[in-house]
Design a protein around this motif. Structure first.
Motif, PDB file in Angstrom:
ATOM      1  N   VAL A 178       0.844  -1.195   0.000  1.00 56.17           N
ATOM      2  CA  VAL A 178       0.000   0.000   0.000  1.00 56.17           C
ATOM      3  C   VAL A 178       0.877   1.242   0.000  1.00 56.17           C
ATOM      4  O   VAL A 178       2.094   1.170   0.122  1.00 56.17           O
ATOM      5  CB  VAL A 178      -0.933   0.005   1.226  1.00 56.17           C
ATOM      6  N   TYR A 179       0.256   2.393  -0.157  1.00 55.80           N
ATOM      7  CA  TYR A 179       0.932   3.693  -0.166  1.00 55.80           C
ATOM      8  C   TYR A 179       1.902   3.845  -1.345  1.00 55.80           C
ATOM      9  O   TYR A 179       2.975   4.430  -1.213  1.00 55.80           O
ATOM     10  CB  TYR A 179       1.672   3.946   1.147  1.00 55.80           C
ATOM     11  N   ASN A 180       1.553   3.275  -2.497  1.00 54.86           N
ATOM     12  CA  ASN A 180       2.327   3.477  -3.730  1.00 54.86           C
ATOM     13  C   ASN A 180       3.780   3.038  -3.586  1.00 54.86           C
ATOM     14  O   ASN A 180       4.700   3.703  -4.082  1.00 54.86           O
ATOM     15  CB  ASN A 180       2.276   4.948  -4.158  1.00 54.86           C
ATOM     16  N   GLN A 181       3.993   1.901  -2.930  1.00 55.19           N
ATOM     17  CA  GLN A 181       5.342   1.400  -2.726  1.00 55.19           C
ATOM     18  C   GLN A 181       5.627   0.212  -3.632  1.00 55.19           C
ATOM     19  O   GLN A 181       4.717  -0.496  -4.071  1.00 55.19           O
ATOM     20  CB  GLN A 181       5.536   1.007  -1.262  1.00 55.19           C
ATOM     21  N   SER A 182       6.921   0.010  -3.880  1.00 52.80           N
ATOM     22  CA  SER A 182       7.360  -1.119  -4.687  1.00 52.80           C
ATOM     23  C   SER A 182       8.720  -1.575  -4.181  1.00 52.80           C
ATOM     24  O   SER A 182       9.642  -0.767  -4.040  1.00 52.80           O
ATOM     25  CB  SER A 182       7.455  -0.714  -6.166  1.00 52.80           C
TER      26      SER A 182
END
Length: 545
Positions: A87-91
């Protein structure tokens, strides 16, 4: 009578055999002193790099925005939930996440334990750079280590919960394994196939800890395939095809299990849109993109203040490395076609911190270029050394100054832990706490970590503008009115402390300008997490609006 050249480069006429022996002994002693000095310098630079990373790990304040986002995906999940979408635009690679999770299970959750693994990878990367570069001679070794150690970004990402130091470490290991394979096959070593097998095993494992390492593996795999064809190594060619297939299978499994859930992240694609190469280039601006991004890469993420000088020296480094060993040069550069191919296909950007895995290669070429350029201009070893030292100082002094201000003499600053503690002491359950789009993630992480339940009002429109207000979005205005009208006396706001460089007003300036119409700021508490503002709404307008 014998005419000999002294260790200082002067021609001398000596008559006795004893004089010749004395002259040779003097030269040997002089060379020995310089070698000892060079060895001491190398170890001093390595020691500085190790100590700076450990010092930064132990003294740095709490996690910042991006770190809290990735930490939220690690700390508040069980070991069996780590494969779920982030979540929260993480990779991040799955193996890297599991390692940090295991670290927190063993040593507990803290800022240090979360950052420990990237720090260890940063130290290991510095050591691997030393191991690979020492074959080129002491001057090249010193140039590379000094430039690499001085890079503030390399130091910075060694003490953040990000996979970038792991990416660089895996990239350098892959190149070292590949170069060793070439060397063994050139020597007709009976154990050469064993080195190729080890490279294959490493590649399969590394894709789970650094998914961008497949770009490095693609380059060295193609290079090895060409090399084996030229050497007529039929077994090695077949083996390379099998290994390449295993690499792709490993990446495909990683993608199916984990990465596919992150592939459709429109936010990340939009955020890195400037890193995608215009292809085919149909305008002058499209053509300018390529040299512009090439030189910019030496600034961010490589960390050179003089990026154009570094970019030019890297070209000399390519020439110098080619003359030293052509296959090693090709191995270092082999990933670049795939890098730009993925950028042109809008699959992976060539910009900023996401290409940290290329920084060790850039630094290697710059260091080699410093020595190659010095040897091109001067014939005498002393002149070459002095000029190389001047170039090195020119490149590293601006970066080292950042070490002083951001690591060694970094001013004490309140952080996320202090923010939550302050709210616990000075707020009550009836008071609303406003967070903007950027402070929300960090606030949620620290509040959950400390087990604190607060009355929070999140605003996802704080960085957008609208027709209702020239500087605030209409949804933001509604959120602020909700705070003003519902609170009995006071409210808290946590806003990002970033100051725009384009001259536009910051989010703090825009919010306070509106709130000052209805109330009065009674406290301002700047922290690493954001600026904590305390407002008292006792004006009649606050009740009549």
């Amino acid at each position: 009578m014998v005419i000999r050249k002294s260790c200082k480069g002067q021609w001398m006429c000596v008559c006795e055999t004893s004089d010749v022996v004395a002259l040779e002994r003097e030269c040997a002693d002089s060379q020995s002193r310089w070698q000892r000095f060079g060895t001491v310098m190398v170890w001093a630079v390595l020691l500085y790099g190790f100590v700076a990373r450990l010092f930064g790990l132990l003294t740095r304040e709490s996690l910042w925005l991006d770190e809290t986002a990735i930490a939220h995906n690690i700390v508040f999940r069980s070991i069996t939930q780590m494969h779920e979408p982030l979540v929260y635009n993480q990779s991040a690679p799955l193996g890297f996440l599991y390692l940090i999770k295991l670290n927190t299970l063993v040593f507990g959750v803290s800022d240090i334990t979360l950052r420990l693994l990237p720090c260890l990878f940063g130290i290991a990367l510095l050591w691997v750079m030393y191991q690979f570069t020492k074959q080129f001679g002491r001057l090249v070794l010193l140039a590379v280590l000094l430039v690499f150690t001085a890079s503030y970004f390399q130091l910075e990402y060694s003490i953040q919960i990000k996979q970038y130091t792991c990416d660089g470490f895996m990239a350098m290991l892959a190149i070292i394994f590949a170069c060793r394979c070439v060397e063994r096959f050139q020597q007709r070593d009976p154990q050469a196939m064993r080195h190729l097998i080890w490279l294959g095993v490493f590649g399969v494992i590394s894709t789970w800890f650094s998914f961008v390492n497949i770009i490095i593996l693609a380059g060295i795999g193609l290079t090895l395939l060409i090399f084996f064809f030229m050497q007529r190594e039929k077994r090695a060619v077949i083996g390379m095809f099998i290994i390449g297939g295993l690499w792709l299978l490993s990446l495909g499994l990683h993608y199916a299990v984990f990465l596919s859930s992150q592939d459709g992240n429109d936010f990340l694609k939009e955020y890195w849109v400037n890193g995608f190469a215009p292809f085919p280039p149909i305008s002058l601006s499209d053509l300018k993109w390529y040299p512009a991004k090439y030189f910019y890469a030496f600034s961010d993420p490589a960390g050179f203040k003089l990026r154009y000088a570094a970019g030019v020296l890297a070209v000399f480094g390519v020439v110098g490395l080619w003359r030293w060993n052509r296959w090693q040069c090709v191995m270092v550069l082999s990933c670049l076609p795939f890098v730009f191919l993925l950028s042109a296909m809008k699959m992976y950007p060539f910009l900023g911190r996401v290409i940290q895995y290329l920084v060790p290669l850039f630094v290697l070429l710059v260091g080699f270029g410093i020595v190659a350029f010095s040897r091109l201009l001067f014939k005498r070893t002393v002149s070459q050394t002095i000029f190389a030292a001047v170039l090195i100082l020119m490149l590293i002094v601006p970066s080292v100054s950042e070490h002083t201000s951001r690591i060694w003499l970094r001013p004490a600053q309140s952080d996320g832990h202090d923010t939550i503690t302050r709210l616990q002491l000075h707020s009550d359950a009836s008071q609303l706490i406003y967070t903007d789009r950027h402070t929300r993630i960090g606030f949620e992480y620290f509040a959950t970590l400390h087990g604190v339940e607060l009355n929070v009002l999140h605003d996802d429109y704080s960085y957008e503008t609208g027709a209702q207000n020239q500087t605030l979005h209409e949804q933001t205005v509604l959120k602020l009115q909700q705070i003003i009208n519902q609170t009995t006396n006071e409210a808290w706001l946590l806003v990002e402390n970033y100051q725009p460089t384009d001259g536009s007003p910051s989010i703090e300036t825009r919010l306070t300008a509106y709130l000052n119409l209805y109330g009065k700021m009674v406290d301002r508490y700047p922290t690493k997490l954001g600026v904590l503002l305390r407002y008292r709404f006792d004006h009649p307008a606050a009740k009549d609006d």
